[in-house]
Design an enzyme around this catalytic site. Structure first.
Site, short mmCIF file in Angstrom:
data_model
loop_
_atom_site.label_atom_id
_atom_site.label_comp_id
_atom_site.label_asym_id
_atom_site.label_seq_id
_atom_site.Cartn_x
_atom_site.Cartn_y
_atom_site.Cartn_z
N GLY A 54 0.85 -1.23 -0.14
CA GLY A 54 0.12 0.26 -0.01
C GLY A 54 0.98 1.33 -0.32
O GLY A 54 2.09 1.24 0.39
N CYS A 81 5.16 -6.04 1.72
CA CYS A 81 5.35 -4.74 1.64
C CYS A 81 4.71 -4.20 2.78
O CYS A 81 5.20 -4.10 4.18
CB CYS A 81 5.19 -4.18 0.44
N TYR A 82 3.75 -3.22 2.69
CA TYR A 82 3.15 -2.52 3.61
C TYR A 82 2.72 -3.50 4.69
O TYR A 82 2.40 -3.30 5.86
CB TYR A 82 2.16 -1.30 3.13
N HIS A 171 7.84 -7.73 -3.43
CA HIS A 171 6.62 -8.07 -4.05
C HIS A 171 6.65 -9.32 -4.83
O HIS A 171 7.02 -9.29 -5.89
CB HIS A 171 6.16 -6.99 -5.08
N GLU A 173 4.28 -11.14 -5.91
CA GLU A 173 3.20 -11.12 -6.96
C GLU A 173 3.29 -10.66 -8.22
O GLU A 173 2.80 -11.18 -9.31
CB GLU A 173 1.89 -10.55 -6.15
N SER A 225 -23.92 -7.59 -24.95
CA SER A 225 -23.03 -6.63 -25.65
C SER A 225 -22.32 -7.04 -27.01
O SER A 225 -21.76 -6.29 -27.55
CB SER A 225 -22.16 -5.93 -24.70
N GLY A 226 -22.17 -8.26 -26.99
CA GLY A 226 -21.19 -8.97 -28.03
C GLY A 226 -20.09 -9.53 -27.66
O GLY A 226 -19.22 -9.83 -28.51
N GLY A 227 -19.82 -9.16 -26.50
CA GLY A 227 -18.55 -9.45 -25.80
C GLY A 227 -18.59 -10.86 -25.09
O GLY A 227 -19.39 -11.34 -24.78
N VAL A 228 -17.25 -11.27 -24.74
CA VAL A 228 -17.14 -12.63 -24.02
C VAL A 228 -17.89 -12.47 -22.51
O VAL A 228 -18.67 -13.68 -22.14
CB VAL A 228 -15.57 -12.98 -23.74
N ASP A 229 -17.80 -11.60 -21.85
CA ASP A 229 -18.46 -11.47 -20.44
C ASP A 229 -19.74 -11.53 -20.51
O ASP A 229 -20.35 -12.74 -19.70
CB ASP A 229 -18.06 -10.21 -19.88
N SER A 230 -20.58 -10.99 -21.12
CA SER A 230 -22.05 -11.22 -21.08
C SER A 230 -22.53 -12.33 -21.65
O SER A 230 -23.26 -13.02 -21.37
CB SER A 230 -22.69 -9.91 -21.73
N ALA A 231 -21.69 -12.75 -22.73
CA ALA A 231 -21.98 -14.10 -23.52
C ALA A 231 -21.95 -15.30 -22.65
O ALA A 231 -22.66 -16.18 -22.45
CB ALA A 231 -21.02 -14.11 -24.74
N LYS A 371 -10.64 -11.97 -16.16
CA LYS A 371 -11.27 -12.23 -17.30
C LYS A 371 -10.60 -13.54 -18.11
O LYS A 371 -11.27 -14.19 -18.62
CB LYS A 371 -10.43 -11.26 -18.50
#
Length: 515
Positions: A54, A81-82, A171, A173, A225-231, A371
């Site tokens: 942070g 870290c923090y 870090h 990650e 929407s035509g995108g992957v997420d909504s599909a 994603k």
């Protein structure tokens, strides 16, 4: 309940990467702001805790702290870290601020044995890590030992093996710490003893049960929407409740070439999901007339999307729930205790106020996924590979890839140029190596010579970036011959463009969208 690692966020730009590294081990993780950790303890009953980095200094009054239960519950804890500094300060050690800056690559020397390093580093070994700190630990709390040092951090890694409390100043990650993923995996799999059995098949089964329990016999409308997420969200919900779901595809005329036809074919033909297709392209174009400010365009598109969607949903009647393809980065950004750009970034139809306006309850089956995990779920659900790996596309569509006013002429030019660019990328076998590639129609025109005639036409910019999860990105280093072919074809095949340039800007960490 799924075994969970709770990540307590103190505002680091790369906290999401911690969650990704944990999930790569087959262990479910969830991020919460430090001030909501108590609620998360009751809800998730975590098996281990990670404290993020942070921007604050623990030496200053009023800066964030971990809840006391983190250190008294007996759960394994890893501070980063923090997270290391607040662990030390809260348990009776010392932290000094202001003049011990260490940023970028550093060398850590392993000075002691620790369960944290089992299978990662051996005593006496040196390796590269990524540092990003201004304060440093100066005195250990009772029960701790130092197990790693660097030039700027005499307590670069510490451990209290008895209480399973571990902390590192660097870090692990980020990709710049080469063995960092193994260290995090060691913490969650060996020290916390988690089995690593969380998978998309597991998620699919459990989420279907959740959807059925939430919806019951109710009806759900979902905006495609035509995108992957909504599909992916729509297919998952349809698997759970069948024809209780109706999808509404608002075609705003701002999509890529042939995209609307593909969406209709996929959902009506392949999945047999009830679908309402609304061609509202003329309405959107009329609403955008004369609008040049990008944020105004977003809001115009978002507001009209809501109007059209609401009109169609009322025709269906009886809907109690609204499905959205909200992803985990959206959730994290929205609840961040330090605020963030989400209000501005998300001012399009994905978060455009539909639930409030329509008085519907939300169904968001993807809100726990990144994603790349959504794509894995899409494959699990049987979506076509070419659709799953389609590059991300913004809700406002091509309108925000046309700086200035978006006219029908400009949209037609950009759509063709974009299609040529993507076609050349696919032919070169590069499409799946790129996170996102697209064309932009710049708000300038240049004089050129084509054949024996002068032209005064648009400039097209090509952009392509690499990324794993869309949280950070860098420009894609195209082979010059591929760029050359794409540029030549665009100039030859797309009337209205006489110059092509390639954009090599990078996406900074901490943002959630690239357009």
């Amino acid at each position: 309940m799924t075994d969970t690692v709770l990540i307590i966020d103190f505002g680091s730009q790369v906290t999401q990467l911690i969650a990704r590294r944990v999930r790569e081990q087959g262990v479910y993780s969830e991020i919460v702001p430090f001030n909501k950790a108590d609620e998360a303890l009751e809800r998730l009953k975590p098996r281990a805790v990670i404290l993020s980095g942070g921007p604050a200094s623990v030496t200053e009054f009023g800066t964030p702290r971990a809840p006391d239960w983190v250190f008294t519950s007996g759960l394994p804890v890893l501070g980063i870290c923090y997270g290391e500094q607040t662990m030390v300060a809260q348990l009776g050690g010392g932290v000094e601020g202001g003049h011990h800056r260490e940023f970028g690559r550093a060398e850590i020397e392993v000075t002691g044995e620790s369960a944290l390093f089992d299978g990662v580093w051996s005593k006496g070994e040196r390796d590269t890590v990524w540092m990003s700190h201004g304060d440093r630990v100066t005195r250990l709390p009772p029960g701790f030992k130092v197990v790693g040092v660097s030039k700027g951090a005499p307590f670069a890694a510490i451990a209290d093996e008895k209480r399973k409390l571990y902390a590192v100043q660097f870090h692990p990650e980020v990709a710049h710490t080469p063995r960092g993923s193994r260290l995090i995996g060691n913490f969650v799999r060996r020290i916390a003893g988690l089995p690593g059995d969380w998978s998309m098949a597991h998620f699919r089964t459990s989420e279907i049960a959740k959807i059925r329990a939430q919806v019951g016999k109710g009806r759900v409308v979902c905006g495609l929407s035509g995108g992957v997420d909504s599909a992916v969200a729509a297919v998952l919900i349809h698997e759970a409740i069948g024809d209780q779901l109706t999808c509404i595809f608002v075609d705003h005329g701002l999509l890529r070439l042939n995209e609307a036809e593909e969406v209709v074919s996929l959902f009506r033909g392949h999945f047999n999901i009830p679908l309402v297709h609304v061609d509202a392209s003329a309405r959107f174009l009329k609403a955008l007339a004369g609008t040049t400010d990008p944020e105004a365009k977003r809001k115009t598109i978002g507001a009209l999307f809501i109007d059209v969607f609401d009109e169609e949903a009322k025709k269906i009647g009886g809907a109690e729930f609204l499905a959205q393809g909200t992803l985990y980065p959206d959730v994290i950004e929205s609840v961040s205790f330090i605020g963030g750009p989400s209000v501005t970034i998300k001012s399009h139809h994905n978060v455009g106020g539909l639930p409030e306006r329509m008085h519907l309850k939300l169904v968001e089956p993807l809100r726990e996924l990144f994603k790349d995990e959504v794509r894995a779920l899409g494959r699990e659900l049987g979506l076509p590979e070419h659709f799953i790996w389609r590059h991300p596309f913004p809700g406002p569509g091509l309108a925000i890839r046309i700086p200035g006013e978006a006219t029908q002429e400009k949209l037609d030019i950009l759509r063709k140029a974009d299609a040529v660019f993507l076609d050349e990328i696919r032919k070169a076998g590069l499409y799946d190596k790129i996170w996102q590639a697209f064309a932009v129609l710049l708000p300038v025109r240049t004089v050129g010579v084509m054949g024996d005639a002068r032209t005064y036409d648009h400039v097209c910019a090509l952009r392509a970036v690499t990324s794993t999860d869309g949280m950070t990105a860098d420009f894609f280093e195209f082979p010059h011959d591929v760029l050359g072919r794409a540029a030549t074809r665009i100039i030859n095949e797309v009337k209205g463009i006489n110059r092509v340039v390639y954009d090599v800007t990078s996406k900074p960490p901490g943002t959630i969208e690239w357009e």
